[in-house]
Design an enzyme around this catalytic site. Structure first.
Site: not given
Ligand code: PXP
Length: 242
Positions: A11, A14, A47, A49, A53, A74, A105, A155, A195, A217-218
């Site tokens: 993802n 960021h 994503h 949003r 943002r 997403e 999320t 997921e 997540h 992602g993060h």
């Molecule tokens: N999967 C989904 C459905 C999410 O909403 C997110 C956050 O955007 C992620 C995975 C990735 O989460 P993280 O950024 O905490 O790794």
């Protein structure tokens, strides 16, 4: 070449978060996506949003055009966003709940409460040949509803596992996840999870072999600040496929 047992979706939201912190035109999430692909991930996730943002429509179009691997959009079930997805035709659309004030999320889509509205969005997307994934909590009642909706991918939200503070709590969340994954596999789903996963807590998740894809992602973009996106992705791919 590492033989992959679990796929990794990266993802890139960021990268855009950093850009928006200063309202500049860099760093570019599409370049981030290309580098993530080069690092060995299997798909790119972003994503869009409702408050835009971080990721904007232009980013999504550029990302999808730049990469050769599948793009996973997403999104919430907001009508305008569903229309955008219908026009874009990403390979996959993952439906997530969205609250304006949340940092990220929070929790999965509640298919029990919002069955009719989610089903409508699923049908619109599927009609266009878009594969739909539902981001849900690892709970049997949610899996049953996903099955009734005719969706083939779920997921599981690993947020509660990632945020658990004690070993007892963590073990409980892992057990819940394992049971949900097994049930979803029995029901014929392609099973993804994500997540809050990072380089340490992912190690117990990859032991659940039935999970076919992780979306992260993060932590990867954070690691990229120090080592670059290519290496950050390579490090995660290696952990996942050990
Ligand atoms: N999967 C989904 C459905 C999410 O909403 C997110 C956050 O955007 C992620 C995975 C990735 O989460 P993280 O950024 O905490 O790794």
């Amino acid at each position: 070449m590492i033989r992959k047992e679990m796929k990794l979706g990266v993802n890139v939201d960021h990268v855009a978060t950093l850009r928006e912190a200063r309202k500049t035109d860099y760093p570019d999430p599409a370049l981030g996506a290309l580098l993530a692909e080069y690092g060995g991930c299997d798909s790119v996730v972003a994503h869009l949003r409702e408050d835009r943002r971080h990721i904007k429509e232009e980013d999504i179009i550029l990302i999808k055009g730049a990469i050769k691997i599948p793009f996973n959009l997403e999104m919430s079930i907001n009508k305008d966003i569903v229309s955008f997805a219908v026009n874009l035709k990403p390979q996959k659309a993952t439906l997530v709940p969205e609250k304006r004030k949340e940092l990220t999320t929070e929790g999965g889509v509640d298919l029990v409460t919002h069955y009719t509205r989610v089903k409508k969005a699923v049908e619109r997307l599927k009609k266009e040949g878009i594969e739909v994934s539902l981001f849900i909590d690892p709970v049997k009642s949610q899996i049953v509803k996903a099955k009734n909706m005719g969706v083939e991918v779920v997921e599981f939200n690993t947020g509660r596992y990632s945020e658990s503070k004690t070993k007892t709590e963590r073990d409980k969340e892992i057990e819940k996840l394992k049971q949900a994954v097994c049930y979803a596999k029995e029901q014929g789903f392609f099973v993804a999870a994500g997540h809050g996963l990072e380089y340490e807590n992912v190690k117990d998740i990859v032991k659940i072999k039935e999970i076919e894809e992780l979306n992260i992602g993060h932590s990867i973009i954070s690691q990229a600040v120090f080592v670059g996106i290519v290496q950050a992705v390579e490090e995660m791919v290696e952990l996942i496929n050990k």
